[in-house]
Write a protein that holds these residues in place. Structure first.
Motif, mmCIF file in Angstrom:
data_model
loop_
_atom_site.group_PDB
_atom_site.id
_atom_site.type_symbol
_atom_site.label_atom_id
_atom_site.label_comp_id
_atom_site.label_asym_id
_atom_site.label_seq_id
_atom_site.Cartn_x
_atom_site.Cartn_y
_atom_site.Cartn_z
ATOM 1 N N UNK A 166 0.852 -1.185 0.000
ATOM 2 C CA UNK A 166 0.000 0.000 0.000
ATOM 3 C C UNK A 166 0.891 1.240 0.000
ATOM 4 N N UNK A 167 0.614 2.153 -0.920
ATOM 5 C CA UNK A 167 1.335 3.418 -1.018
ATOM 6 C C UNK A 167 0.355 4.527 -0.656
ATOM 7 N N UNK A 168 0.579 5.181 0.472
ATOM 8 C CA UNK A 168 -0.382 6.144 1.007
ATOM 9 C C UNK A 168 0.251 7.530 1.074
ATOM 10 N N UNK A 169 -0.281 8.461 0.289
ATOM 11 C CA UNK A 169 0.268 9.813 0.240
ATOM 12 C C UNK A 169 -0.474 10.716 1.220
ATOM 13 N N UNK A 170 0.205 11.107 2.289
ATOM 14 C CA UNK A 170 -0.368 11.975 3.325
ATOM 15 C C UNK A 170 -1.743 11.486 3.796
ATOM 16 N N UNK A 171 -1.850 10.229 4.222
ATOM 17 C CA UNK A 171 -3.178 9.712 4.586
ATOM 18 C C UNK A 171 -3.790 10.386 5.808
ATOM 19 N N UNK A 172 -2.969 11.029 6.655
ATOM 20 C CA UNK A 172 -3.505 11.669 7.854
ATOM 21 C C UNK A 172 -3.813 13.142 7.657
ATOM 22 N N UNK A 173 -3.621 13.644 6.441
ATOM 23 C CA UNK A 173 -3.825 15.074 6.182
ATOM 24 C C UNK A 173 -5.264 15.487 6.469
ATOM 25 N N UNK A 174 -5.431 16.485 7.314
ATOM 26 C CA UNK A 174 -6.751 17.021 7.601
ATOM 27 C C UNK A 174 -7.582 16.208 8.574
ATOM 28 N N UNK A 175 -7.023 15.161 9.160
ATOM 29 C CA UNK A 175 -7.786 14.323 10.075
ATOM 30 C C UNK A 175 -7.657 14.821 11.512
ATOM 31 N N UNK A 176 -8.751 14.716 12.272
ATOM 32 C CA UNK A 176 -8.693 15.073 13.682
ATOM 33 C C UNK A 176 -7.982 13.948 14.455
ATOM 34 N N UNK A 177 -7.641 14.163 15.736
ATOM 35 C CA UNK A 177 -6.891 13.150 16.490
ATOM 36 C C UNK A 177 -7.554 11.777 16.539
ATOM 37 N N UNK A 178 -8.884 11.745 16.656
ATOM 38 C CA UNK A 178 -9.581 10.458 16.695
ATOM 39 C C UNK A 178 -9.437 9.726 15.356
ATOM 40 N N UNK A 179 -9.600 10.468 14.258
ATOM 41 C CA UNK A 179 -9.477 9.862 12.936
ATOM 42 C C UNK A 179 -8.044 9.423 12.671
ATOM 43 N N UNK A 180 -7.068 10.197 13.165
ATOM 44 C CA UNK A 180 -5.672 9.805 13.015
ATOM 45 C C UNK A 180 -5.386 8.504 13.761
ATOM 46 N N UNK A 181 -5.951 8.367 14.961
ATOM 47 C CA UNK A 181 -5.755 7.141 15.744
ATOM 48 C C UNK A 181 -6.374 5.944 15.028
ATOM 49 N N UNK A 182 -7.556 6.147 14.417
ATOM 50 C CA UNK A 182 -8.209 5.062 13.675
ATOM 51 C C UNK A 182 -7.378 4.671 12.453
ATOM 52 N N UNK A 183 -6.814 5.668 11.783
ATOM 53 C CA UNK A 183 -5.961 5.397 10.626
ATOM 54 C C UNK A 183 -4.724 4.615 11.043
ATOM 55 N N UNK A 184 -4.110 5.021 12.139
ATOM 56 C CA UNK A 184 -2.927 4.320 12.633
ATOM 57 C C UNK A 184 -3.254 2.855 12.930
ATOM 58 N N UNK A 185 -4.388 2.614 13.576
ATOM 59 C CA UNK A 185 -4.790 1.238 13.893
ATOM 60 C C UNK A 185 -5.009 0.437 12.616
ATOM 61 N N UNK A 186 -5.588 1.070 11.607
ATOM 62 C CA UNK A 186 -5.821 0.385 10.330
ATOM 63 C C UNK A 186 -4.500 -0.012 9.682
ATOM 64 N N UNK A 187 -3.535 0.897 9.704
ATOM 65 C CA UNK A 187 -2.227 0.596 9.111
ATOM 66 C C UNK A 187 -1.539 -0.534 9.858
#
Length: 247
Positions: A166-187
């Motif tokens: 998976x190649x992810x370009x700035x996947x956390x851009x514009x996300x709030x802390x909760x969404x960033x945590x969910x993204x991290x868990x997904x990765x």
């Protein structure tokens, strides 16, 4: 690197990429001799200021642009071959979605375009929705989705064909802390499934919690590359950045 099974997931060798800057033949060098190996089943972060070459590196690995010089292998294949057979998937910084559609409907259309038919398409869509935590939202109009939810749809799109990388370009851009945590868990879940993730990011500190490899780019060149232990030994990623990247 003799056996495909021993080869890195992503391998760049003296990679150069020039872009035309004007009609008179001027050139801008986005990548300048980058050599890099990313191990299979790991998470690698490409960090650096805007214009450092991060996005260009991902686009080359995704087969979206061609190098000016040097070599690139993804899953042991050329980027174009890897993309064609679904071994690699790319998520751009901005995910464009049809507001009139639902997440499930959108993914079903993409599955059909990607050559996934019948029951296999349905299974692929439901798996992608489950992996990205979208199952409960799957039939809502995409127009009602938040930035974080739209980003998860983009990730579901990338996961449809079961890629190895998976190649992810700035996947956390514009996300709030909760969404960033969910993204991290997904990765982290993708890594647990044996997938390799290469991402770009501006937010440095959270990366140290879950990435295995760190590559700092400046002016199209690698100025630091190391493991999490190497980053910790040097006082953290932000300290390395401040020391190595000119203000």
């Amino acid at each position: 690197m003799n056996s495909p099974l021993d080869a890195p997931a992503v391998w760049l060798e003296r990679l150069v990429k020039d872009y035309a800057s004007d009609w008179r033949g001027g050139r801008v060098r986005a990548l300048d001799g980058v050599t890099l190996a990313v191990a299979r089943g790991s998470v690698c972060a490409l960090v650096g200021a805007n214009g450092s070459g991060k996005s260009t590196a991902l686009k080359l690995c995704a087969g979206l642009v061609r190098p000016t010089a040097g070599g690139c292998r993804v899953a042991g294949l050329t980027p174009a071959e890897a993309a064609r057979c679904g071994r690699v998937a790319y998520l751009p910084e901005e995910t464009l979605l049809p507001d009139f559609d639902s997440a499930r409907g959108f993914l079903r259309r993409l599955a059909a375009i990607g050559g996934i038919d019948g029951a296999a398409a349905g299974a692929a869509v439901e798996t992608a929705l489950a992996q990205t935590g979208l199952a409960a939202l799957a039939d809502r109009p995409l127009a009602t989705f938040s930035k974080g939810q739209r980003q998860r749809v983009g990730l579901a799109q990338a996961l449809l064909r079961g890629p190895d990388i998976l190649l992810l370009d700035e996947p956390a851009s514009g996300l709030d802390p909760h969404a960033q945590a969910a993204l991290q868990a997904l990765i982290v879940r993708q890594r647990a499934l044996g997938r390799t993730v290469v991402l770009t990011a501006h937010f440095l500190t959270p990366l140290e919690e879950f990435c295995d490899q760190f590559v700092l780019l400046h002016g199209g060149r690698v100025i630091f590359e190391g493991s999490r232990a190497a980053v910790t030994a040097r006082g953290g990623l932000e300290r390395i950045y401040r020391k190595e990247v000119p203000p």
